[in-house]
Motif scaffolding. Structure first.
Motif, PDB file in Angstrom:
ATOM      1  N   LEU A 198      49.417  29.040  36.774  1.00  0.00           N
ATOM      2  CA  LEU A 198      49.048  29.910  37.888  1.00  0.00           C
ATOM      3  C   LEU A 198      48.254  29.168  38.958  1.00  0.00           C
ATOM      4  N   GLU A 199      48.289  27.837  38.921  1.00  0.00           N
ATOM      5  CA  GLU A 199      47.436  27.060  39.819  1.00  0.00           C
ATOM      6  C   GLU A 199      47.737  27.264  41.295  1.00  0.00           C
ATOM      7  N   GLU A 200      48.968  27.652  41.636  1.00  0.00           N
ATOM      8  CA  GLU A 200      49.309  27.876  43.032  1.00  0.00           C
ATOM      9  C   GLU A 200      48.609  29.108  43.600  1.00  0.00           C
ATOM     10  N   ARG A 201      48.060  29.948  42.726  1.00  0.00           N
ATOM     11  CA  ARG A 201      47.400  31.178  43.162  1.00  0.00           C
ATOM     12  C   ARG A 201      45.876  31.044  43.239  1.00  0.00           C
ATOM     13  N   LEU A 202      45.351  29.849  43.072  1.00  0.00           N
ATOM     14  CA  LEU A 202      43.905  29.660  43.071  1.00  0.00           C
ATOM     15  C   LEU A 202      43.372  29.449  44.488  1.00  0.00           C
ATOM     16  N   VAL A 203      42.223  30.081  44.767  1.00  0.00           N
ATOM     17  CA  VAL A 203      41.504  29.913  46.035  1.00  0.00           C
ATOM     18  C   VAL A 203      40.023  29.785  45.682  1.00  0.00           C
ATOM     19  N   PRO A 204      39.368  28.674  46.002  1.00  0.00           N
ATOM     20  CA  PRO A 204      37.966  28.472  45.626  1.00  0.00           C
ATOM     21  C   PRO A 204      37.062  29.619  46.082  1.00  0.00           C
ATOM     22  N   GLY A 205      36.224  30.090  45.170  1.00  0.00           N
ATOM     23  CA  GLY A 205      35.266  31.130  45.490  1.00  0.00           C
ATOM     24  C   GLY A 205      35.834  32.534  45.502  1.00  0.00           C
ATOM     25  N   ARG A 206      37.143  32.640  45.265  1.00  0.00           N
ATOM     26  CA  ARG A 206      37.789  33.954  45.271  1.00  0.00           C
ATOM     27  C   ARG A 206      38.806  34.010  44.128  1.00  0.00           C
ATOM     28  N   ILE A 207      39.336  35.210  43.880  1.00  0.00           N
ATOM     29  CA  ILE A 207      40.341  35.339  42.829  1.00  0.00           C
ATOM     30  C   ILE A 207      41.441  36.293  43.278  1.00  0.00           C
ATOM     31  N   ASP A 208      42.645  35.889  43.022  1.00  0.00           N
ATOM     32  CA  ASP A 208      43.826  36.695  43.322  1.00  0.00           C
ATOM     33  C   ASP A 208      43.892  37.849  42.314  1.00  0.00           C
ATOM     34  N   PRO A 209      44.093  39.094  42.756  1.00  0.00           N
ATOM     35  CA  PRO A 209      44.207  40.210  41.806  1.00  0.00           C
ATOM     36  C   PRO A 209      45.304  39.998  40.761  1.00  0.00           C
ATOM     37  N   VAL A 210      46.376  39.278  41.119  1.00  0.00           N
ATOM     38  CA  VAL A 210      47.428  38.984  40.146  1.00  0.00           C
ATOM     39  C   VAL A 210      46.875  38.105  39.028  1.00  0.00           C
ATOM     40  N   VAL A 211      46.075  37.112  39.391  1.00  0.00           N
ATOM     41  CA  VAL A 211      45.459  36.227  38.403  1.00  0.00           C
ATOM     42  C   VAL A 211      44.447  36.997  37.553  1.00  0.00           C
ATOM     43  N   LEU A 212      43.662  37.852  38.204  1.00  0.00           N
ATOM     44  CA  LEU A 212      42.676  38.647  37.468  1.00  0.00           C
ATOM     45  C   LEU A 212      43.361  39.557  36.456  1.00  0.00           C
ATOM     46  N   ASP A 213      44.450  40.195  36.851  1.00  0.00           N
ATOM     47  CA  ASP A 213      45.189  41.065  35.931  1.00  0.00           C
ATOM     48  C   ASP A 213      45.740  40.265  34.749  1.00  0.00           C
ATOM     49  N   TRP A 214      46.265  39.079  35.035  1.00  0.00           N
ATOM     50  CA  TRP A 214      46.789  38.211  33.978  1.00  0.00           C
ATOM     51  C   TRP A 214      45.687  37.810  33.004  1.00  0.00           C
ATOM     52  N   LEU A 215      44.506  37.493  33.561  1.00  0.00           N
ATOM     53  CA  LEU A 215      43.363  37.104  32.724  1.00  0.00           C
ATOM     54  C   LEU A 215      42.922  38.268  31.850  1.00  0.00           C
ATOM     55  N   ARG A 216      42.879  39.450  32.403  1.00  0.00           N
ATOM     56  CA  ARG A 216      42.436  40.624  31.634  1.00  0.00           C
ATOM     57  C   ARG A 216      43.409  40.952  30.511  1.00  0.00           C
ATOM     58  N   LYS A 217      44.667  40.580  30.668  1.00  0.00           N
ATOM     59  CA  LYS A 217      45.663  40.838  29.617  1.00  0.00           C
ATOM     60  C   LYS A 217      45.732  39.710  28.594  1.00  0.00           C
ATOM     61  N   ALA A 218      45.094  38.576  28.912  1.00  0.00           N
ATOM     62  CA  ALA A 218      45.196  37.404  28.029  1.00  0.00           C
ATOM     63  C   ALA A 218      44.508  37.659  26.691  1.00  0.00           C
TER      64      ALA A 218
END
Length: 274
Positions: free
Chosen positions: A254-274
């Motif tokens: 998911l590295e293409e979705r990273l932005v320093p100091g912020r988080i993509d809701p798609v990444v956050l949802d993926w993390l919460r399901k991990a």
């Protein structure tokens, strides 16, 4: 043996081809795209030299109609060829030789060309054009191309059946890490439902490689930072939020979705399901 659409995005920045056929690995033979230049589809008794030659002519300043005329005019076997071309501006152009197997034909207009041979009938091309013209210009070119291909498939497609499909889109700096112009390159080489496979693959491509919408990004601070840090630690990724997130995202692709100091809701949802 094939139906395809070559097209340009509404903003002119993306160019691409979507194609399907009762033919093994059609994506290896039909499409060619060059960012900021154009797209070519060669089919029927395909002349693969049309791909580099067509792109070179476009790059040299010829419009799509002139490219088609030049390619077919120099080809002694043009009666069994079919080709579609779109440039960085203007109308697309399509050609169907008189010796192509029925049903064969195509249509073209501003920024697109659609063509097919050995089809269930003219309704295949008509359905593709209707889907293209009805598409949302704000959608990605890949999505619009796939919608047109899906419409052609639903209208009967290749009358011999289904085997392969491909989606190829180029945009300057649109590839992985911004170091490539290949925005989307997906293929189903041998499958009973290849267009449906492309739909699934494009969804995965959008998940892993689409860069986040800046308007949706969440500040990685306060309670959210604490939650993210705790979740990452539980998964074995420790440290301050950005570093831990980068470590985990690299594992999850998911590295293409990273932005320093912020988080993509798609990444956050993926993390919460991990």
């Amino acid at each position: 043996m094939t139906f395809s659409i070559v097209a340009r995005s509404a903003d002119g920045e993306s160019l691409g081809v979507a194609v399907a056929s009762k033919f093994l690995a059609v994506g290896a033979a039909v499409p060619a795209v060059l960012a900021d230049v154009g797209a070519v589809a060669t089919q029927a008794h395909a002349n693969l030299a049309y791909r580099p030659d067509g792109l070179a002519l476009l790059q040299g300043g010829a419009d799509a109609a002139a490219v088609v005329a030049r390619l077919t005019g120099d080809d002694a076997d043009r009666d069994v060829r079919q080709v579609g071309v779109v440039g960085a501006a203007g109308d697309g152009a399509t050609y169907t030789g008189g010796g192509c197997m029925d049903w064969a034909g195509g249509v073209a207009g501003d920024g697109y060309a659609i063509q097919g041979n050995i089809l269930a009938g003219p309704q295949v091309v008509e359905a593709m054009r209707a889907a293209w013209l009805a598409g949302d210009p704000g959608q990605s070119l890949a999505r619009r191309l796939l919608a047109a291909l899906t419409a052609g498939d639903a209208a009967g497609g290749d009358r011999r059946g289904r085997q392969s499909a491909a989606l190829l889109v180029a945009r300057r700096g649109g590839g992985y890490g911004g170091a490539s112009d290949v925005e989307v390159d997906l293929r189903a080489d041998d499958d009973a439902a290849p267009v449906q496979v492309l739909e699934r693959l494009l969804g995965l491509h959008e998940l892993y490689f689409t860069r986040p919408d800046p308007a949706t990004l969440l500040d990685l601070g306060g309670e959210l930072a604490a939650e993210v840090t705790a979740r990452l630690a539980a998964l074995g990724h420790h440290g301050e939020p950005d570093a831990a997130l980068a470590s985990w995202a690299g594992v999850e692709n998911l590295e293409e979705r990273l932005v320093p100091g912020r988080i993509d809701p798609v990444v956050l949802d993926w993390l919460r399901k991990a």
